[in-house]
Design a protein around this motif. Structure first.
Motif, mmCIF file in Angstrom:
data_model
loop_
_atom_site.group_PDB
_atom_site.id
_atom_site.type_symbol
_atom_site.label_atom_id
_atom_site.label_comp_id
_atom_site.label_asym_id
_atom_site.label_seq_id
_atom_site.Cartn_x
_atom_site.Cartn_y
_atom_site.Cartn_z
ATOM 1 N N CYS A 1 0.831 -1.203 0.000
ATOM 2 C CA CYS A 1 0.000 0.000 0.000
ATOM 3 C C CYS A 1 0.862 1.249 0.000
ATOM 4 O O CYS A 1 0.618 2.203 -0.748
ATOM 5 C CB CYS A 1 -0.928 -0.024 1.217
ATOM 6 N N ARG A 2 1.891 1.243 0.807
ATOM 7 C CA ARG A 2 2.796 2.387 0.918
ATOM 8 C C ARG A 2 3.513 2.636 -0.409
ATOM 9 O O ARG A 2 3.660 3.764 -0.860
ATOM 10 C CB ARG A 2 3.789 2.122 2.047
ATOM 11 N N HIS A 3 3.949 1.578 -1.071
ATOM 12 C CA HIS A 3 4.595 1.725 -2.376
ATOM 13 C C HIS A 3 3.619 2.296 -3.404
ATOM 14 O O HIS A 3 3.994 3.156 -4.207
ATOM 15 C CB HIS A 3 5.148 0.381 -2.871
ATOM 16 N N ASN A 4 2.380 1.836 -3.373
ATOM 17 C CA ASN A 4 1.362 2.360 -4.289
ATOM 18 C C ASN A 4 1.105 3.841 -4.036
ATOM 19 O O ASN A 4 0.965 4.627 -4.980
ATOM 20 C CB ASN A 4 0.062 1.566 -4.174
ATOM 21 N N LEU A 5 1.037 4.229 -2.774
ATOM 22 C CA LEU A 5 0.839 5.638 -2.443
ATOM 23 C C LEU A 5 2.031 6.484 -2.892
ATOM 24 O O LEU A 5 1.855 7.606 -3.377
ATOM 25 C CB LEU A 5 0.594 5.811 -0.942
ATOM 26 N N PHE A 6 3.239 5.952 -2.751
ATOM 27 C CA PHE A 6 4.418 6.687 -3.210
ATOM 28 C C PHE A 6 4.348 6.909 -4.720
ATOM 29 O O PHE A 6 4.652 7.996 -5.206
ATOM 30 C CB PHE A 6 5.713 5.964 -2.837
ATOM 31 N N ASP A 7 3.924 5.888 -5.459
ATOM 32 C CA ASP A 7 3.750 6.047 -6.909
ATOM 33 C C ASP A 7 2.756 7.165 -7.204
ATOM 34 O O ASP A 7 2.952 7.951 -8.145
ATOM 35 C CB ASP A 7 3.268 4.750 -7.547
ATOM 36 N N ASN A 8 1.703 7.252 -6.403
ATOM 37 C CA ASN A 8 0.730 8.323 -6.574
ATOM 38 C C ASN A 8 1.338 9.687 -6.280
ATOM 39 O O ASN A 8 1.032 10.664 -6.967
ATOM 40 C CB ASN A 8 -0.493 8.092 -5.683
ATOM 41 N N ILE A 9 2.207 9.769 -5.283
ATOM 42 C CA ILE A 9 2.889 11.028 -4.971
ATOM 43 C C ILE A 9 3.712 11.477 -6.173
ATOM 44 O O ILE A 9 3.657 12.645 -6.583
ATOM 45 C CB ILE A 9 3.771 10.884 -3.714
ATOM 46 N N VAL A 10 4.472 10.552 -6.739
ATOM 47 C CA VAL A 10 5.292 10.873 -7.913
ATOM 48 C C VAL A 10 4.404 11.380 -9.046
ATOM 49 O O VAL A 10 4.669 12.428 -9.650
ATOM 50 C CB VAL A 10 6.117 9.651 -8.371
ATOM 51 N N ASN A 11 3.344 10.652 -9.338
ATOM 52 C CA ASN A 11 2.463 11.028 -10.442
ATOM 53 C C ASN A 11 1.771 12.364 -10.197
ATOM 54 O O ASN A 11 1.676 13.192 -11.115
ATOM 55 C CB ASN A 11 1.437 9.928 -10.698
ATOM 56 N N LEU A 12 1.286 12.587 -8.984
ATOM 57 C CA LEU A 12 0.651 13.870 -8.671
ATOM 58 C C LEU A 12 1.635 15.028 -8.815
ATOM 59 O O LEU A 12 1.310 16.061 -9.401
ATOM 60 C CB LEU A 12 0.087 13.844 -7.242
ATOM 61 N N ALA A 13 2.828 14.849 -8.285
ATOM 62 C CA ALA A 13 3.829 15.921 -8.347
ATOM 63 C C ALA A 13 4.248 16.201 -9.786
ATOM 64 O O ALA A 13 4.426 17.361 -10.180
ATOM 65 C CB ALA A 13 5.040 15.554 -7.497
#
Length: 95
Positions: free
Chosen positions: A18-30
């Protein structure tokens, strides 16, 4: 049949995913927002590995909220491991 301890390890592994998926979302959002100027800065076929610190301090409230959630997950993973005597070699942090 899984033991109670085995199930805790499975729960920790799920939190890591879950944490890795959220990090991917952070990258994509930024990259779609505040760091959009970096999009295309890496040549095709090349890779760049982002770390959480690349995103700390951005002004994007959504990115910052997701960072806080990741930090909470990290903290809870450590608590679960410490309280249940689970060693680092029992979980896959790279998953």
């Amino acid at each position: 049949m899984n033991t109670y301890r085995d199930q805790i390890v499975i729960a920790i592994q799920d939190l890591i995913i879950c944490r890795h998926n959220l990090f991917d979302n952070i990258v994509n959002l930024a990259m779609k927002g505040e760091l959009g100027h970096l999009d295309g800065a890496v040549d095709q076929g090349e890779t760049y590995e982002f770390k959480m610190n690349h995103f700390r301090g951005l002004n994007d409230k959504t990115v910052n909220t997701v960072i806080e959630i990741c930090d909470l997950i990290d903290s809870k993973i450590m608590i679960l491991m410490e309280e249940n005597g689970i060693d680092y070699n029992e979980v896959d942090f790279e998953n």
